[in-house]
Enzyme design. Structure first.
Site, PDB file in Angstrom:
ATOM      1  N   CYS A 135      -3.878  -2.611   8.751  1.00  0.00           N
ATOM      2  CA  CYS A 135      -4.194  -1.726   7.620  1.00  0.00           C
ATOM      3  C   CYS A 135      -5.025  -0.497   7.975  1.00  0.00           C
ATOM      4  O   CYS A 135      -4.603   0.629   7.710  1.00  0.00           O
ATOM      5  CB  CYS A 135      -4.920  -2.521   6.538  1.00  0.00           C
ATOM      6  SG  CYS A 135      -3.817  -3.637   5.699  1.00  0.00           S
ATOM      7  N   THR A 137       0.858  -1.187   0.000  1.00  0.00           N
ATOM      8  CA  THR A 137       0.000   0.000   0.000  1.00  0.00           C
ATOM      9  C   THR A 137       0.891   1.234   0.000  1.00  0.00           C
ATOM     10  O   THR A 137       1.658   1.444   0.942  1.00  0.00           O
ATOM     11  CB  THR A 137      -0.901  -0.026   1.246  1.00  0.00           C
ATOM     12  OG1 THR A 137      -1.622  -1.257   1.213  1.00  0.00           O
ATOM     13  CG2 THR A 137      -1.874   1.129   1.279  1.00  0.00           C
ATOM     14  N   ALA A 146     -21.189  -3.890  14.670  1.00  0.00           N
ATOM     15  CA  ALA A 146     -20.659  -3.029  15.743  1.00  0.00           C
ATOM     16  C   ALA A 146     -19.778  -3.870  16.660  1.00  0.00           C
ATOM     17  O   ALA A 146     -19.985  -5.073  16.814  1.00  0.00           O
ATOM     18  CB  ALA A 146     -21.805  -2.425  16.520  1.00  0.00           C
TER      19      ALA A 146
HETATM   20  C1  UDX Z   1      -8.289  -4.958   5.781  1.00  0.00           C
HETATM   21  C2  UDX Z   1      -9.109  -4.852   4.465  1.00  0.00           C
HETATM   22  O1  UDX Z   1     -10.374  -5.470   4.629  1.00  0.00           O
HETATM   23  C3  UDX Z   1      -8.328  -5.466   3.315  1.00  0.00           C
HETATM   24  O2  UDX Z   1      -9.051  -5.296   2.117  1.00  0.00           O
HETATM   25  C4  UDX Z   1      -7.003  -4.724   3.267  1.00  0.00           C
HETATM   26  O3  UDX Z   1      -6.260  -5.003   2.167  1.00  0.00           O
HETATM   27  C5  UDX Z   1      -6.236  -4.946   4.543  1.00  0.00           C
HETATM   28  O4  UDX Z   1      -7.012  -4.410   5.609  1.00  0.00           O
HETATM   29  P1  UDX Z   1      -7.840  -6.791   7.657  1.00  0.00           P
HETATM   30  O5  UDX Z   1      -7.046  -5.734   8.355  1.00  0.00           O
HETATM   31  O6  UDX Z   1      -7.257  -8.152   7.520  1.00  0.00           O
HETATM   32  O7  UDX Z   1      -8.193  -6.328   6.149  1.00  0.00           O
HETATM   33  O8  UDX Z   1      -9.201  -6.936   8.469  1.00  0.00           O
HETATM   34  P2  UDX Z   1     -10.767  -6.671   8.245  1.00  0.00           P
HETATM   35  O9  UDX Z   1     -11.463  -7.972   8.172  1.00  0.00           O
HETATM   36  O10 UDX Z   1     -11.014  -5.702   7.170  1.00  0.00           O
HETATM   37  O11 UDX Z   1     -11.127  -6.009   9.667  1.00  0.00           O
HETATM   38  C6  UDX Z   1     -10.477  -4.824  10.116  1.00  0.00           C
HETATM   39  C7  UDX Z   1     -11.021  -4.397  11.457  1.00  0.00           C
HETATM   40  O12 UDX Z   1     -12.373  -4.012  11.367  1.00  0.00           O
HETATM   41  C8  UDX Z   1     -10.982  -5.480  12.524  1.00  0.00           C
HETATM   42  O13 UDX Z   1     -10.604  -4.914  13.753  1.00  0.00           O
HETATM   43  C9  UDX Z   1     -12.417  -5.992  12.577  1.00  0.00           C
HETATM   44  O14 UDX Z   1     -12.752  -6.571  13.799  1.00  0.00           O
HETATM   45  C10 UDX Z   1     -13.167  -4.700  12.323  1.00  0.00           C
HETATM   46  N1  UDX Z   1     -14.527  -4.879  11.785  1.00  0.00           N
HETATM   47  C11 UDX Z   1     -14.712  -5.383  10.541  1.00  0.00           C
HETATM   48  C12 UDX Z   1     -15.615  -4.521  12.550  1.00  0.00           C
HETATM   49  O15 UDX Z   1     -15.472  -4.063  13.692  1.00  0.00           O
HETATM   50  N2  UDX Z   1     -16.862  -4.636  12.030  1.00  0.00           N
HETATM   51  C13 UDX Z   1     -17.078  -5.109  10.786  1.00  0.00           C
HETATM   52  O16 UDX Z   1     -18.251  -5.184  10.363  1.00  0.00           O
HETATM   53  C14 UDX Z   1     -15.973  -5.513  10.011  1.00  0.00           C
END
Ligand code: UDX
Length: 432
Positions: free
Chosen positions: A263, A122, A255
Site C-alpha cells: 500500500c 483503493t 524507526a
Molecule cells: C497499510 C495501512 O496501515 C493500512 O491501513 C492500509 O489499508 C494498507 O496499508 P500494511 O501495508 O499492511 O497496511 O502495513 P503497515 O503495518 O501499515 O506497515 C507498512 C510499512 O511501514 C511496513 O514496511 C512497516 O514495517 C513500516 N512501519 C510501520 C515502520 O517502519 N514503522 C512503524 O512505526 C510502522
C-alpha cells in the site's frame, strides 16, 4: 441483504469472511477458477493469521460461498463490493484502473434490481464518478448507487482491524445507501467503532491521505533516527517523548528500514499522480517517496561500514525478509534491494523467514534459504535482523551458536543493546 465481493485477494477475502462472520450471506467471486476451487477446499491463498479458520467456519455454515460466475452472483446480491487490485501502471505512478473498469462493465450488464456498488479497493479521487458513468450507459439512475468504503486493514492484523476499526468511512452522495451501509456495519458501530459518513470523493481521498500521512510519519522518524545516530541520542526516547503529545500520537513512530508493502509505496505515488492531474503539488509526499527510496541505500552503506567495506566472501544472515512481520508478502520489502546489492558485492547470504523460501531470490547468486534460525546463523559474520517477527525477539545467540561471535545489525531495534553486548556480540541498531 446479500453481499457479493468481487475479487478474492486480500481485501475481498478478509472483508467477505468477516462480513459472513457477522451473520451476512456473502458470495466471493473471482475469475481465477483455481483460486475459487482452492477456497472451496479450505485452502487460503494468502498468509493471514485467523483467516483460514474464519473462511472454513463460515463456508461450513453456508454464510460464505465462492463462485466464478460474476453475472449470477451480482444478480442474486444487493450490495456489490468491488475489491480488485489497483496496482501502479508500468513506468508510471498512476493507479491502473483497468480491473475496476472491467468489473464495472460486467456489473453493468447484471443489474436486475436496485444495487449498491461499493468500492473497497483503493481508488483515486473521481473514480466513483467514472464508475457511475459506465453504469448509466446501460441502467437508469434509480437502479444503482455508487459508494466508496475504503478498507484500512493492515496485513497480519486484518481480522482484528476489521472487527475493531478506528473508523468506518462511507462516502456516498445519497442518504438511502448511507443508511443501508450504516445498518450493515451496525454490529461494529455498537461495539464502539466510529462511523463517518462523507461525500464519495472525500472517502476516496481519505484513504490516500491516511496512507500518505502514515508513510510521512515513518519517514520522519527514520530521518530523525539518522540524526540520533550522529549525536549519540536514543531514537526510542524521541519516539516516546514525541508520541506522548496527543496531537502526534505514539503509533507509527518506529524507526527501521524503508517502509514497504502493497500500500504505502503505491499509494504515495498514486496521490502524487492525482495531484498532477488536478494541477497541484504535494511536495511533502514527494520528499517522503524520495527519502524512503534512498533509505535502503543508506542502511546498506551502514552495512558496508560495519563490515569495514570488505564485503567479498562475507557471510551475511538475514533474519526475516518480508516487508513486516505476520505476513508472507514480499512486495516492496527493503530486503529485495539489500540482498541483491550484497550479493553483487560478493557476499554469501543465508536467510530465514518464518514464512519460508522466497522465489524472489531464486536467481540471485549466493543466496540460500535456511530451514531454521540456528542453521541460518552457522558461520555467519553479520546477522541482519530485517523483520520484527516474534520468533526472533527472545533469541539467545550465545546458546544458539557456540563459540562463534558474529556482528548483529538489528534494523528493527528488537533487542536491548546492553543484553546483546553482555552475550559478547558486537551490536548495531537504528538511531541509537
Ligand atoms: C497499510 C495501512 O496501515 C493500512 O491501513 C492500509 O489499508 C494498507 O496499508 P500494511 O501495508 O499492511 O497496511 O502495513 P503497515 O503495518 O501499515 O506497515 C507498512 C510499512 O511501514 C511496513 O514496511 C512497516 O514495517 C513500516 N512501519 C510501520 C515502520 O517502519 N514503522 C512503524 O512505526 C510502522
Amino acid at each position: 441483504m446479500k453481499l457479493c465481493m468481487i475479487g478474492t485477494g486480500y481485501v475481498g477475502l478478509v472483508s467477505g469472511a468477516c462480513f459472513a462472520d457477522l451473520g451476512n450471506d456473502v458470495i466471493c467471486v473471482d475469475k481465477d477458477s483455481n483460486k475459487i476451487n482452492s477456497l472451496i477446499n479450505g485452502q487460503i491463498p494468502i498468509y493471514e493469521p485467523g483467516l483460514s479458520e474464519l473462511v472454513i467456519k463460515n463456508y461450513k455454515n453456508k454464510r460464505l460461498n465462492f463462485s466464478t460466475n460474476l453475472k449470477k452472483s451480482v444478480k442474486e446480491s444487493d450490495l456489490i463490493f468491488i475489491c480488485v487490485g489497483t496496482p501502479p501502471k508500468k513506468r508510471s505512478n498512476t493507479a491502473d484502473l483497468s480491473q475496476i473498469l472491467n468489473v464495472t462493465k460486467k456489473i453493468s450488464l447484471a443489474i436486475n434490481k436496485f444495487k449498491i456498488i461499493i468500492t473497497k479497493s483503493t481508488i483515486p479521487v473521481t473514480t466513483g464518478d467514472e464508475i457511475e458513468k459506465i453504469l448509466l450507459k446501460k441502467n437508469s439512475k434509480k437502479k444503482f448507487s455508487v459508494v466508496s468504503n475504503p478498507e484500512f486493514l493492515r496485513e497480519g492484523e486484518a481480522i482484528r482491524d476489521f472487527i475493531y476499526p478506528d473508523r468506518i468511512v462511507v462516502g456516498s452522495n445519497e442518504n438511502k445507501s448511507n443508511r443501508i451501509l450504516k445498518n450493515l456495519y451496525n454490529p461494529l458501530i455498537s461495539k464502539g467503532a466510529t462511523y463517518l459518513s462523507t461525500s464519495r470523493r472525500s472517502a476516496e481521498l481519505i484513504k490516500y491521505a491516511s496512507n500518505a500521512f502514515l508513510a510521512t510519519k515513518i519517514t520522519f522518524i527514520n530521518e530523525i533516527a539518522n540524526l540520533c545516530e550522529k549525536t549519540g541520542i536514543n531514537i526510542e526516547d524521541i519516539s516516546i517523548g514525541m508520541g506522548l503529545d496527543k496531537r502526534i500520537g505514539s503509533r507509527f513512530l518506529r524507526a527501521g528500514p524503508a517502509y514497504g508493502g502493497s500500500c504505502f509505496p503505491k499509494d504515495t505515488k498514486a496521490i502524487i499522480s492525482t495531484a498532477d492531474k488536478f494541477k497541484t503539488k504535494l511536495s511533502v509526499i514527494e520528499s517522503v517517496i524520495k527519502s524512503n527510496e534512498n533509505r535502503s541505500e543508506l542502511l546498506l552503506d551502514r552495512v558496508y561500514d560495519i563490515l569495514n567495506r570488505e564485503i567479498k566472501n562475507k557471510k551475511v544472515t538475514f533474519l526475516g525478509v518480508t516487508f513486516k512481520a505476520n505476513t508472507d508478502d514480499m512486495r516492496d520489502s527493503s530486503s529485495l534491494k539489500m540482498i541483491p546489492a550484497l550479493s553483487k558485492k560478493g557476499a554469501i547470504i543465508k536467510y530465514y523467514d518464518p514464512t519460508g523460501y522466497k522465489k524472489e531470490f531464486s536467481k540471485i547468486k549466493n543466496v540460500y534459504n535456511s530451514d531454521s534460525i540456528k542453521q541460518s546463523l552457522q558461520g555467519s559474520d553479520l546477522v541482519i535482523v530485517h523483520t520484527e517477527w516474534n520468533d526472533f525477539k527472545s533469541l539467545n545467540f550465545k546458546n544458539l551458536v557456540k563459540g562463534k561471535k558474529f556482528i548483529i545489525y538489528d534494523m528493527r531495534n528488537i533487542y536491548s543493546p546492553e543484553k546483546i553486548k553482555k552475550q559478547g556480540f558486537k551490536y548495531y541498531s537504528v538511531g541509537r
